[in-house]
Design a protein around this motif. Structure first.
Motif, PDB file in Angstrom:
ATOM      1  N   UNK A 178       0.895  -1.170  -0.126  1.00 19.21           N
ATOM      2  CA  UNK A 178       0.136  -0.164   0.116  1.00 19.21           C
ATOM      3  C   UNK A 178       0.898   1.304  -0.043  1.00 19.21           C
ATOM      4  N   UNK A 179       1.789   1.262   0.876  1.00 17.67           N
ATOM      5  CA  UNK A 179       2.696   2.405   0.789  1.00 17.67           C
ATOM      6  C   UNK A 179       3.403   2.556  -0.410  1.00 17.67           C
ATOM      7  N   UNK A 180       3.914   1.666  -1.014  1.00 21.70           N
ATOM      8  CA  UNK A 180       4.841   1.770  -2.288  1.00 21.70           C
ATOM      9  C   UNK A 180       3.832   2.082  -3.307  1.00 21.70           C
ATOM     10  N   UNK A 181       3.011   1.399  -3.557  1.00 25.18           N
ATOM     11  CA  UNK A 181       1.947   1.703  -4.729  1.00 25.18           C
ATOM     12  C   UNK A 181       1.460   3.056  -4.811  1.00 25.18           C
ATOM     13  N   UNK A 182       0.859   3.453  -3.316  1.00 23.13           N
ATOM     14  CA  UNK A 182       0.071   4.781  -3.301  1.00 23.13           C
ATOM     15  C   UNK A 182       1.034   5.852  -3.618  1.00 23.13           C
ATOM     16  N   UNK A 183       2.263   5.816  -3.316  1.00 20.65           N
ATOM     17  CA  UNK A 183       3.275   6.944  -3.495  1.00 20.65           C
ATOM     18  C   UNK A 183       3.763   6.758  -4.842  1.00 20.65           C
ATOM     19  N   UNK A 184       4.312   5.606  -5.517  1.00 21.49           N
ATOM     20  CA  UNK A 184       5.015   5.608  -6.703  1.00 21.49           C
ATOM     21  C   UNK A 184       4.032   5.564  -7.892  1.00 21.49           C
ATOM     22  N   UNK A 185       2.805   5.246  -7.739  1.00 26.09           N
ATOM     23  CA  UNK A 185       1.626   5.212  -8.948  1.00 26.09           C
ATOM     24  C   UNK A 185       0.587   6.369  -8.644  1.00 26.09           C
ATOM     25  N   UNK A 186       0.894   7.232  -7.922  1.00 31.64           N
ATOM     26  CA  UNK A 186      -0.199   8.425  -7.580  1.00 31.64           C
ATOM     27  C   UNK A 186      -0.425   9.024  -8.814  1.00 31.64           C
ATOM     28  N   UNK A 187       0.546   9.134  -9.758  1.00 27.72           N
ATOM     29  CA  UNK A 187       0.223   9.835 -10.981  1.00 27.72           C
ATOM     30  C   UNK A 187      -0.958   9.183 -11.896  1.00 27.72           C
ATOM     31  N   UNK A 188      -1.059   7.876 -11.885  1.00 28.70           N
ATOM     32  CA  UNK A 188      -1.873   7.026 -12.455  1.00 28.70           C
ATOM     33  C   UNK A 188      -3.254   7.448 -12.188  1.00 28.70           C
ATOM     34  N   UNK A 189      -3.657   8.189 -11.162  1.00 24.28           N
ATOM     35  CA  UNK A 189      -5.005   8.605 -11.067  1.00 24.28           C
ATOM     36  C   UNK A 189      -5.388   9.844 -11.864  1.00 24.28           C
ATOM     37  N   UNK A 190      -4.443  10.291 -12.507  1.00 21.62           N
ATOM     38  CA  UNK A 190      -4.591  11.384 -13.685  1.00 21.62           C
ATOM     39  C   UNK A 190      -4.834  10.850 -15.141  1.00 21.62           C
ATOM     40  N   UNK A 191      -4.667   9.774 -15.243  1.00 17.25           N
ATOM     41  CA  UNK A 191      -5.019   8.927 -16.589  1.00 17.25           C
ATOM     42  C   UNK A 191      -6.536   9.132 -16.908  1.00 17.25           C
ATOM     43  N   UNK A 192      -6.762   9.384 -18.096  1.00 15.73           N
ATOM     44  CA  UNK A 192      -8.264   9.562 -18.701  1.00 15.73           C
ATOM     45  C   UNK A 192      -8.654   8.132 -18.457  1.00 15.73           C
TER      46      UNK A 192
END
Length: 256
Positions: free
Chosen positions: A37-51
């Motif tokens: 959770x800690x690793x993914x939530x920080x490293x993949x945060x930009x994924x939430x901006x994907x259309x």
């Protein structure tokens, strides 16, 4: 009927005591979901901006249900290993010759799974709340989350119990742990369904774990009107009935 519940109670107490033996064995099943959770939530945060990603939802909030699910999921593996130990030391044979229902033997183990699931899930919930995750359905939603995850954890634990009854091999039962990861990652645990590749999306749509994760996600992120909630409960309950029935059938193998 009173004898049935009495037997279930005492077998459950014995099984629950085994959660703490040894206490250090609980660390991996707690560390893994928190770490990812800690690793993914920080490293993949930009994924939430994907259309195509759900609007107004951070990636941290999106995978919070996955962390909860994983913590509970990993609590379901000990039932089979402990059952193999009971078979090898002769305790299981003593249970079978006693005038008690075989269903109570299974339910005693499943009660242990449920208790451990609540313990681990509570720790993860506290951590999620501390980092800012909010459960939109409130306290009742939190209770529903635990109910859904407990039912599924007990259903999944029957897989290891069936293996224990049929093989009586501790190493084989323990190796079933690796099966967790394909079932977990071939779902919407890391990305919403519309963003999955077509083949991956097809597999996820038939994976029962998908419906549990989506049910928990609906309780965390949206609200009671989301049909994913009742679908998650339906899948979890159906699997529970099927797997307990199959576990009862596996007693015949253990008696040979």
């Amino acid at each position: 009927m009173s004898t049935f519940f009495s037997d279930w109670y005492y077998l459950s107490i014995r099984s629950i005591k085994q959660i703490w033996r040894p206490l250090l064995a609980l660390i991996p099943s707690l560390f893994i979901p928190i770490f990812f959770f800690v690793v993914n939530s920080s490293s993949l945060d930009a994924f939430s901006k994907v259309p195509g990603f759900p609007p107004s939802i951070t990636y941290r909030d999106f995978i919070a249900p996955t962390a909860l699910f994983t913590a509970v999921f990993f609590s379901s593996g000990n039932a089979g290993i402990e059952l193999v130990q009971d078979i090898s030391n002769g305790y299981f044979k003593k249970l079978l010759i006693m005038p008690i229902s075989r269903l109570t033997i299974i339910l005693g183990r499943l009660t242990e799974v449920a208790v451990q699931a609540v313990m681990q899930g509570t720790i993860v919930v506290v951590l999620l709340l501390l980092v800012g995750v909010r459960i939109q359905t409130g306290v009742l939603g939190l209770l529903a989350i635990f109910a859904m995850l407990m039912i599924f954890a007990m259903a999944w634990s029957c897989v290891s119990m069936i293996s224990a009854l049929r093989t009586q091999n501790a190493r084989l039962v323990q190796s079933l742990f690796v099966v967790v990861f394909p079932f977990l990652y071939l779902t919407t645990s890391q990305a919403p369904m519309p963003l999955l590749p077509p083949t991956f999306r097809l597999i996820a749509s038939y994976n029962p774990v998908t419906y549990i994760i989506e049910g928990v996600r609906a309780l965390v992120l949206t609200g009671w009107g989301n049909p994913a909630i009742w679908q998650g409960f339906l899948v979890a309950t159906t699997l529970f009935v099927i797997m307990v029935t199959l576990t009862l059938g596996s007693f015949k193998k253990a008696l040979r």
